[in-house]
Design an enzyme around this catalytic site. Structure first.
Site, PDB file in Angstrom:
ATOM      1  N   ALA A   8       5.341 -50.521  39.086  1.00 42.33           N
ATOM      2  CA  ALA A   8       5.692 -49.125  39.348  1.00 42.33           C
ATOM      3  C   ALA A   8       6.040 -48.376  38.073  1.00 42.33           C
ATOM      4  O   ALA A   8       7.008 -47.615  38.025  1.00 42.33           O
ATOM      5  CB  ALA A   8       6.848 -49.048  40.345  1.00 42.33           C
ATOM      6  N   ALA A  10       4.477 -45.673  35.000  1.00 42.95           N
ATOM      7  CA  ALA A  10       3.884 -44.350  35.146  1.00 42.95           C
ATOM      8  C   ALA A  10       2.443 -44.415  35.644  1.00 42.95           C
ATOM      9  O   ALA A  10       2.056 -43.694  36.569  1.00 42.95           O
ATOM     10  CB  ALA A  10       3.956 -43.606  33.812  1.00 42.95           C
ATOM     11  N   LYS A 107      -4.665 -52.543  29.244  1.00 42.59           N
ATOM     12  CA  LYS A 107      -5.661 -52.473  28.175  1.00 42.59           C
ATOM     13  C   LYS A 107      -5.134 -53.222  26.959  1.00 42.59           C
ATOM     14  O   LYS A 107      -4.047 -52.928  26.468  1.00 42.59           O
ATOM     15  CB  LYS A 107      -5.945 -51.021  27.812  1.00 42.59           C
ATOM     16  N   GLY A 141     -10.635 -46.027  31.442  1.00 43.48           N
ATOM     17  CA  GLY A 141     -11.173 -44.721  31.125  1.00 43.48           C
ATOM     18  C   GLY A 141     -10.112 -43.779  30.596  1.00 43.48           C
ATOM     19  O   GLY A 141      -8.924 -44.105  30.572  1.00 43.48           O
ATOM     20  N   SER A 143      -7.406 -41.324  30.558  1.00 38.50           N
ATOM     21  CA  SER A 143      -6.520 -40.872  31.635  1.00 38.50           C
ATOM     22  C   SER A 143      -5.062 -40.932  31.205  1.00 38.50           C
ATOM     23  O   SER A 143      -4.602 -41.957  30.705  1.00 38.50           O
ATOM     24  CB  SER A 143      -6.720 -41.740  32.881  1.00 38.50           C
ATOM     25  N   LYS A 196      -9.092 -48.727  21.265  1.00 33.66           N
ATOM     26  CA  LYS A 196      -8.760 -47.300  21.167  1.00 33.66           C
ATOM     27  C   LYS A 196      -7.267 -47.097  20.954  1.00 33.66           C
ATOM     28  O   LYS A 196      -6.847 -46.125  20.300  1.00 33.66           O
ATOM     29  CB  LYS A 196      -9.267 -46.544  22.396  1.00 33.66           C
ATOM     30  N   SER A 259      -0.179 -39.084  24.381  1.00 32.67           N
ATOM     31  CA  SER A 259      -0.499 -40.446  23.971  1.00 32.67           C
ATOM     32  C   SER A 259       0.692 -41.109  23.273  1.00 32.67           C
ATOM     33  O   SER A 259       1.158 -40.641  22.228  1.00 32.67           O
ATOM     34  CB  SER A 259      -1.709 -40.438  23.027  1.00 32.67           C
ATOM     35  N   ASN A 261       0.592 -44.129  21.879  1.00 24.65           N
ATOM     36  CA  ASN A 261       0.110 -44.794  20.666  1.00 24.65           C
ATOM     37  C   ASN A 261      -0.027 -43.795  19.516  1.00 24.65           C
ATOM     38  O   ASN A 261       0.344 -44.091  18.372  1.00 24.65           O
ATOM     39  CB  ASN A 261      -1.222 -45.484  20.951  1.00 24.65           C
ATOM     40  N   GLU A 286       0.840 -49.868  24.031  1.00 24.77           N
ATOM     41  CA  GLU A 286       0.103 -51.125  23.996  1.00 24.77           C
ATOM     42  C   GLU A 286      -0.528 -51.414  22.636  1.00 24.77           C
ATOM     43  O   GLU A 286      -0.710 -52.566  22.256  1.00 24.77           O
ATOM     44  CB  GLU A 286      -0.985 -51.128  25.082  1.00 24.77           C
TER      45      GLU A 286
END
Length: 338
Positions: A8, A10, A107, A141, A143, A196, A259, A261, A286
């Site tokens: 649970a 985001a 990811k 993807g 998002s 990415k 973002s 990252n 991540e």
């Protein structure tokens, strides 16, 4: 369709909201191991911790029941945990004898445990080790969770070698503001999702140092080349990296203000330490954790990734942001290509 989202945070919450809004009338369970968090969500009919002010649709319920019990009767299982928890979650699903399609949202490459040899594994490789009987795949993807929860237009990729998984994901999420494309290239989709995040840290550093738009364009172009080189070496199709989970996700994560990252790179450019940058986020970035495994995997297959390797040096505190730029700009001239 009955489906459960395990985790649970985001992104898991946003997709659970999106599925519960589907015109087909799905019944969606958002599962968390923290009973107190579940109580808070039940009382607020939202997720105050991660997505405040995003109201839950009527078809969305929350649960902290034992996982083996919670997954019973489901038609689809979505794993929305960080990469570090994927292995244990898949093991739990295998123990619960889950037979329905399973897909993950995380990811990155799995970090190698301290004292162990080997290289970091992609999510589908982890699944092949601990739950090979599962029909599984990835939902990936470009998002941001907040935009999905608000119902803003978003395109995603349902990636799996199993047609039943691709079809289940399309049935669960393809509606209104959410549009899904199917893709059999699980390797390419997962490599894109991992690399990415690393490139987004570099892009944040570039913007934080005010190097200009020329520099950002160059960085992302060569970052895409690094991503593609690694993916092809691991068996991916090169065209996958021109799609949503490659170029699309790279552009969003490297330039979007939401973002995490990219934010890490911006904060490092301001002089914060990595620990200070991560603590200020309040969420997982991540790329910080997958950068080492990305470079390690590239080295194992003989792929050169100078931008990713420089990010690792920066994260480890071996070079300053300014020295990172100087290192990349001082590289010898080369013929453009992959």
């Amino acid at each position: 369709m009955n489906l459960i989202v395990i985790g649970a945070g985001a992104w898991g919450t946003a997709l659970a909201i999106g599925a519960a809004r589907h015109t087909a009338g799905h019944q969606v369970t958002l599962w968390a191991r923290n009973a107190q968090q579940v109580q808070e969500m039940q009382a607020a009919r939202s997720n105050p911790r991660y997505l405040p002010d995003m109201a839950f649709p009527d078809g969305l319920q929350v649960s902290a029941a034992p996982l083996a019990q919670a997954v019973q009767g489901m038609d689809l299982v979505i794993i929305a945990t960080p990469m570090s928890a994927l292995r244990s979650t898949l093991q739990a699903l295998a123990a619960a004898q889950v037979r329905v399609p399973v897909a993950w949202l995380c990811k990155g490459f799995e970090a190698v445990a301290a004292g162990h040899s080997g290289v970091g594994l992609m999510p589908h490789e982890v699944c092949a080790q601990v739950a090979p009987q599962l029909a599984s795949g990835a939902l990936s993807g470009p998002s941001f969770a907040q935009e999905v929860a608000r119902g803003q237009p978003t395109l995603l990729v349902a990636a799996s070698r199993h047609a039943i998984v691709r079809q289940a994901l399309l049935e669960a999420f393809h509606t209104g503001p959410l549009r899904l494309y199917a893709n059999e290239d699980i390797v390419g989709v997962e490599v894109g999702g991992a690399v990415k995040n690393v490139m987004a840290i570099a892009a944040g550093l570039c913007d934080g140092l005010h190097l200009g738009l020329n520099a950002r364009a160059a960085l992302l172009t060569r970052g895409l080349a690094e991503m593609t080189r690694l993916g092809v070496a691991l068996g991916a199709k090169p065209e996958t990296f021109m799609g949503l989970s490659g170029l699309g996700d790279l552009m969003l994560t490297a330039t979007g203000d939401l973002s995490r990252n990219r934010k890490v790179g911006l904060l490092l450019a301001q002089g914060l330490t990595l620990a200070q940058a991560v603590d200020s986020l309040g969420h997982v970035a991540e790329g910080v954790y997958s950068a080492h495994t990305v470079v390690q995997r590239a080295q194992a297959v003989g792929v050169e990734m100078p931008i990713a390797a420089t990010v690792v040096e920066l994260l480890d505190g071996h070079i300053t942001p300014q020295a990172a730029v100087q290192r990349l700009m001082a590289r010898d001239p080369k013929h453009e290509g992959l």
